[in-house]
Scaffold this active site. Structure first.
Site, short mmCIF file in Angstrom:
data_model
loop_
_atom_site.label_atom_id
_atom_site.label_comp_id
_atom_site.label_asym_id
_atom_site.label_seq_id
_atom_site.Cartn_x
_atom_site.Cartn_y
_atom_site.Cartn_z
N GLY A 192 7.08 -4.34 28.57
CA GLY A 192 7.99 -3.85 27.56
C GLY A 192 9.44 -4.12 27.92
N ALA A 193 9.71 -5.33 28.39
CA ALA A 193 11.04 -5.65 28.92
C ALA A 193 11.90 -6.42 27.93
CB ALA A 193 10.90 -6.44 30.22
N SER A 204 6.21 -7.88 23.58
CA SER A 204 5.06 -7.84 22.66
C SER A 204 5.30 -8.59 21.36
CB SER A 204 4.68 -6.39 22.36
OG SER A 204 5.77 -5.70 21.77
N ASP A 256 -0.09 -8.79 23.51
CA ASP A 256 -0.32 -7.70 22.57
C ASP A 256 -1.07 -6.60 23.29
OD1 ASP A 256 -1.03 -5.95 20.58
OD2 ASP A 256 -2.10 -7.41 19.35
N ASN A 263 6.29 0.03 31.68
CA ASN A 263 7.28 0.62 30.77
C ASN A 263 6.88 0.53 29.30
OD1 ASN A 263 10.17 1.35 29.83
ND2 ASN A 263 9.81 -0.68 28.96
N SER A 313 7.80 10.42 29.76
CA SER A 313 8.92 10.92 28.96
C SER A 313 9.04 12.42 29.13
CB SER A 313 8.69 10.58 27.48
OG SER A 313 9.60 11.28 26.65
N TYR A 358 2.79 10.95 20.12
CA TYR A 358 3.59 10.33 21.18
C TYR A 358 3.55 11.18 22.45
CZ TYR A 358 7.73 8.60 23.65
OH TYR A 358 8.59 8.10 24.60
N LYS A 402 2.24 10.52 26.50
CA LYS A 402 3.12 10.69 27.66
C LYS A 402 2.58 11.74 28.63
CE LYS A 402 5.87 7.47 26.47
NZ LYS A 402 5.97 6.23 27.29
N ILE A 448 17.91 8.32 26.66
CA ILE A 448 18.51 7.08 27.13
C ILE A 448 18.70 6.22 25.88
CG2 ILE A 448 18.25 5.05 28.60
CD1 ILE A 448 18.29 7.63 30.21
#
Length: 274
Positions: free
Chosen positions: A14-15, A39, A65, A92, A144, A157, A161, A190
């Site tokens: 996920g960069a 992705s 994916d 990440n 998170s 979500y 987490k 963030i």
């Protein structure tokens, strides 16, 4: 810590944007070579590769994916082929979405858990095999503050987490005797691109008033914590989740009325029906 990271090979999932992109660049600044996963759009990851190469480190952008475990395995193989070996894995990649609990569909549930949890699980499984052979490695999972604090319309979500936090604690115990340290980072607010997509204009000065530290964090802040957790400076840290939120969770900050529908909408373009 710089001497521990210099020359190491790192994978960041996920960069392409936000925290992942910032963390990848931070590791390169400390002397690491980096494989950056994305992705969908390759724009952010490829620009990060160019930035990393300008400071003299190796980098590559790889697409996968994360709804498909076969692509997760392929990513691990491609990254290892480019880097030679993988010393540090930063899990990440993740999707944020807010959907009222009574409206969540089975497909939305599968998408969030596939990308946020299942892909992390099997990416780690693939990568640690080489670490086990060498008797050393570090894995850092991004969870998170939602794992420990409630916000309306975030049951799906937050569930992913919370799962990451429990997974980190338990798996770390299994991997530690094999020389691999696993820990997690739980970011608070963030500011990243997706916030602007979901919320629109953000008054950062006003937002900072709700944060004891007095400012909103950046991906680079998360990167510095990741550097510590990947280095030998944290050699006695195993299975822990580090919150990085400027004191938000300690302050029980206001996140909007829990009794009214939320006006923001996360997950557009990633989760069907949003």
């Amino acid at each position: 810590m710089a001497s521990d990271i210099a020359g190491k090979s790192v994978v960041v999932t996920g960069a392409g944007t936000g925290i992942g992109r910032g963390v990848a660049i931070k590791f390169a600044e400390y002397g690491a070579n980096v494989a950056l996963h994305y992705s969908h759009s390759d724009t952010g990851a490829r620009s990060a590769v160019e930035e990393i190469e300008t400071i003299g480190r190796k980098a590559i952008a790889l697409q996968a994916d994360f709804n498909d475990v076969a692509e997760v395995y392929k990513l691990a193989q491609e990254a290892e082929k480019f880097l030679g070996q993988i010393d540090i894995l930063i899990n990440n990649s993740g999707i944020t979405t807010n959907i009222p609990f009574t409206e969540v569909t089975s497909n939305q549930f599968d998408t969030l858990f596939n990308v946020n949890m299942k892909a992390m699980y099997f990416m780690t499984q693939a990568v640690v095999k080489g670490m086990i052979e060498r008797g050393k490695g570090a894995v850092i999972n991004l969870t998170s503050v939602h794992a420990n604090g409630a916000m309306s319309e975030h049951s799906l979500y937050a569930g992913t987490k919370g799962a990451i936090q429990s997974y980190t604690r338990t798996t770390a115990v299994e991997l530690a005797p094999l020389g691999i340290r696993m820990n997690a980072i739980a970011p608070g607010w963030i500011v990243v691109e997706n916030h602007y997509k979901a919320i629109g204009d953000i008054d950062l000065d006003a937002a900072a008033q709700a944060i004891p530290a007095g400012f909103v964090g950046t991906p680079e802040d998360v990167g510095e914590l990741a550097i510590f957790l990947a280095s030998d400076a944290s050699r006695y840290v195993v299975g822990q989740t580090y919150t990085i939120d400027g004191g938000q969770m300690s302050n029980m900050y206001e996140t909007g009325s829990f009794s009214q529908p939320r006006k923001d909408k996360f997950g557009k373009g990633y989760v069907d029906g949003v």
